[in-house]
Scaffold this active site. Structure first.
Site, mmCIF file in Angstrom:
data_model
loop_
_atom_site.group_PDB
_atom_site.id
_atom_site.type_symbol
_atom_site.label_atom_id
_atom_site.label_comp_id
_atom_site.label_asym_id
_atom_site.label_seq_id
_atom_site.Cartn_x
_atom_site.Cartn_y
_atom_site.Cartn_z
ATOM 1 N N CYS A 144 0.819 -1.209 0.000
ATOM 2 C CA CYS A 144 0.000 0.000 0.000
ATOM 3 C C CYS A 144 0.854 1.261 0.000
ATOM 4 O O CYS A 144 1.664 1.463 0.912
ATOM 5 C CB CYS A 144 -0.919 -0.011 1.223
ATOM 6 S SG CYS A 144 -1.852 1.519 1.443
ATOM 7 N N TYR B 107 -5.092 5.914 -9.253
ATOM 8 C CA TYR B 107 -6.274 5.122 -8.940
ATOM 9 C C TYR B 107 -7.481 5.594 -9.754
ATOM 10 O O TYR B 107 -8.331 4.791 -10.146
ATOM 11 C CB TYR B 107 -6.592 5.199 -7.442
ATOM 12 C CG TYR B 107 -5.662 4.355 -6.602
ATOM 13 C CD1 TYR B 107 -5.994 3.052 -6.271
ATOM 14 C CD2 TYR B 107 -4.442 4.853 -6.167
ATOM 15 C CE1 TYR B 107 -5.138 2.257 -5.519
ATOM 16 C CE2 TYR B 107 -3.576 4.080 -5.421
ATOM 17 C CZ TYR B 107 -3.934 2.784 -5.094
ATOM 18 O OH TYR B 107 -3.068 2.005 -4.364
#
Length: 336
Positions: free
Chosen positions: A77, A202
């Site tokens: 992450c 994203y």
């Protein structure tokens, strides 16, 4: 003896139409779970829910202390990674513990290798902190072992706390990644980079319409071009010293050629192909301790192995070769 009749097959056109309909419908259902969207198909990142701060003062329930807090992170992450980079740069390894969680391809959440606080999953830890919690269970998490609760799960807040609130326990207390005289400039870069780069990749990868993707991709590469131009005359985003703006950008840049370029369709240009951004990434990677926070295999496994709607075959690519990050960068000596 009769020859068995050959079974009739569906016409290829019908097979293709049926397969496309089934897959598109399932893809939309799965994407709605992992990537909330606007009416135009743009990805909308939900806000973090725990926003308390560690600080000195009699009215603060969360006081700075060595050994009291744990960072829960996933190595793949980028948001969690920035907390590890800040912790390392400040020299807080002995003061703040780190516990690593891994994504589950079957349940879609983060799980512990061994139970923590009596919990098997990060979702259970969130419920322990707030009974009845029904929101997203994300990393990073700054956990208070004393009160058994989540202090904060917003990486932007956590790195500010790590920079300023634990100096008496830090090996590098004089390093200030968020100096007062540069806050306005740091915040300006952070706002631009968050929208168009950190979250921009994203917005490309999770876009659910062509129009949403085109908009996100244009904004992403316009901003990368702008950053590349700014770095032609400065070693870091805000001058001669590394700041939190660089930390926040670094973790996205490190993943860019590995996963965002291909899996998220951010393939106009690799970071290593930029005149200044590629060398800048090398310089950040070679800062003391930073390379030890970077786990290439976990990143590929987390993205390619667990984002099923984007990679249904689950095949993990063998590349790219990131060895160039360890080489001395060729940035002009004027910006060293």
């Amino acid at each position: 003896m009769k020859t068995p009749k050959k079974g009739k097959s569906l016409p290829p056109k019908l097979i293709i139409s049926l397969g496309k309909f089934v897959w598109t419908t399932m893809w939309q259902i799965m994407m709605s779970q992992i990537a909330p969207r606007s009416k135009s198909g743009e990805y909308i990142r939900p806000s973090s829910q725990f926003r308390n701060f560690i600080k000195t003062g009699e009215d603060s329930p969360y006081q700075p202390a060595a050994g009291r807090y744990t960072l829960y992170v996933g190595l793949g992450c980028p948001w969690a990674h920035r907390t590890l980079v800040t912790r390392t740069l400040k020299g807080l390894e002995d003061a703040i513990a780190v516990s690593i969680v891994a994504p589950s391809a079957t349940t879609g959440g983060w799980v512990f290798n061994n139970p923590e606080e009596g919990c098997q999953t990060l979702a259970e830890l969130y419920t322990l902190a707030q009974p009845g919690y029904t929101g997203r269970s994300t990393v990073p998490v700054l956990w208070d072992k004393q009160t058994k609760t989540i202090v904060n799960n917003e990486s932007a807040d956590i790195i500010v706390m790590l920079n300023s609130e634990f100096n008496e326990f830090a090996l590098n207390p004089s390093l200030n990644l968020y100096p007062e005289e540069l806050k306005e400039k740091i915040d300006w870069w952070n706002d631009k980079i968050y929208t168009n780069v950190n979250n921009g990749v994203y917005r490309c990868g999770f876009a659910q319409t062509q129009e949403a993707y085109n908009k996100a991709c244009d904004e992403l590469f316009t901003t990368l071009d702008e950053i590349d131009a700014a770095l032609a005359n400065s070693p870091y985003l805000c001058g001669d010293n590394v700041t939190l703006a660089d930390v926040r950008l670094f973790t996205t840049l490190f993943r860019f050629d590995i996963v965002y370029y291909g899996l998220f369709k951010c393939n106009r240009r690799r970071i290593q192909d930029y005149e200044n951004l590629g060398a800048y990434l090398c310089d950040l990677y070679q800062l003391k301790g930073v390379a030890s926070t970077c786990d290439l295999d976990s990143i590929k496994q987390d993205y390619y192995g667990n984002l099923f709607p984007l990679n249904p075959g689950g095949i993990i690519p063998s590349g790219p070769d990131m060895a160039y990050l360890s080489k001395t960068s060729d940035r002009p000596t004027s910006v060293k």
